[in-house]
Design an enzyme around this catalytic site. Structure first.
Site, PDB file in Angstrom:
ATOM      1  N   LYS A 130       0.825  -1.214   0.000  1.00 44.55           N
ATOM      2  CA  LYS A 130       0.000   0.000   0.000  1.00 44.55           C
ATOM      3  C   LYS A 130       0.856   1.259   0.000  1.00 44.55           C
ATOM      4  O   LYS A 130       0.355   2.338  -0.304  1.00 44.55           O
ATOM      5  CB  LYS A 130      -0.964   0.001   1.184  1.00 44.55           C
ATOM      6  CG  LYS A 130      -2.104  -0.979   0.994  1.00 44.55           C
ATOM      7  CD  LYS A 130      -3.102  -0.897   2.120  1.00 44.55           C
ATOM      8  CE  LYS A 130      -4.280  -1.830   1.860  1.00 44.55           C
ATOM      9  NZ  LYS A 130      -5.256  -1.788   2.963  1.00 44.55           N
ATOM     10  N   HIS A 180      -1.700  -3.844  -4.645  1.00 45.84           N
ATOM     11  CA  HIS A 180      -0.842  -3.718  -3.468  1.00 45.84           C
ATOM     12  C   HIS A 180      -0.201  -5.041  -3.058  1.00 45.84           C
ATOM     13  O   HIS A 180       0.919  -5.054  -2.565  1.00 45.84           O
ATOM     14  CB  HIS A 180      -1.598  -3.088  -2.285  1.00 45.84           C
ATOM     15  CG  HIS A 180      -2.430  -4.034  -1.485  1.00 45.84           C
ATOM     16  ND1 HIS A 180      -3.721  -4.350  -1.837  1.00 45.84           N
ATOM     17  CD2 HIS A 180      -2.149  -4.721  -0.359  1.00 45.84           C
ATOM     18  CE1 HIS A 180      -4.210  -5.198  -0.952  1.00 45.84           C
ATOM     19  NE2 HIS A 180      -3.280  -5.440  -0.042  1.00 45.84           N
ATOM     20  N   HIS A 215      -2.059 -13.055   0.048  1.00 42.96           N
ATOM     21  CA  HIS A 215      -2.885 -12.870   1.246  1.00 42.96           C
ATOM     22  C   HIS A 215      -4.336 -12.487   0.959  1.00 42.96           C
ATOM     23  O   HIS A 215      -5.155 -12.489   1.871  1.00 42.96           O
ATOM     24  CB  HIS A 215      -2.219 -11.906   2.241  1.00 42.96           C
ATOM     25  CG  HIS A 215      -2.351 -10.443   1.935  1.00 42.96           C
ATOM     26  ND1 HIS A 215      -1.466  -9.768   1.122  1.00 42.96           N
ATOM     27  CD2 HIS A 215      -3.250  -9.525   2.346  1.00 42.96           C
ATOM     28  CE1 HIS A 215      -1.813  -8.500   1.057  1.00 42.96           C
ATOM     29  NE2 HIS A 215      -2.908  -8.315   1.785  1.00 42.96           N
TER      30      HIS A 215
END
Length: 149
Positions: free
Chosen positions: A70, A95, A119
């Site tokens: 980010k 990101h 993730h």
């Protein structure tokens, strides 16, 4: 002498990691709160399933730095109070790839790079960046699904 070198190395590693963490948290207070909640929950889960101390340390590192990418997202998108447009959402979804590249190129973070990349993958294949499904998602004790945090 070896012990001194090891301690200096850990100190340098901690300094680097704290600097990276600070950069992430300066982008958004929400990111810091999210990372702290994720770290607390993942540590409890990791202990409950019997992860080693090393695995718990890596899990903590991942919990705090999973959104490191980010840093590369423009503030007008990252901090937008309204719903993101489709184009902005596509930028935001990058990101995890940006974080992967950063972690992969940083020796102190290389061990969690793949987990950072994946993730946001979901068991049903609806996640990103690769749309992996089920057992195709890399099997890692560090990969914690945090959609509800």
């Amino acid at each position: 002498m070896y012990r001194h070198k090891l301690m200096e190395g850990k100190s340098a590693r901690n300094s680097i990691l704290l600097s990276i963490e600070k950069m992430i948290f300066e982008k958004s207070y929400e990111t810091e709160e999210h990372a702290r909640r994720l770290d607390e929950i993942s540590q409890k889960l990791g202990q409950a399933i019997g992860l080693t101390d090393f695995e718990l340390e890596e899990l903590s590192l991942l919990s705090v730095l999973h959104d490191i990418g980010k840093i590369g997202i423009p503030d007008h998108i990252l901090l937008k109070p309204a719903q993101l447009s489709d184009q902005e959402w596509e930028i935001m979804k990058k990101h995890s790839e940006k974080g992967y590249e950063l972690a992969r190129s940083t020796p102190e973070l290389a061990s969690i790079a793949d987990s950072i990349l994946h993730h946001h993958e979901h068991w049903d294949g609806s996640g990103y960046p690769s749309g992996l499904q089920g057992d195709d998602i890399p099997n890692s004790p560090h990969l914690v699904d945090h959609r509800c945090l």
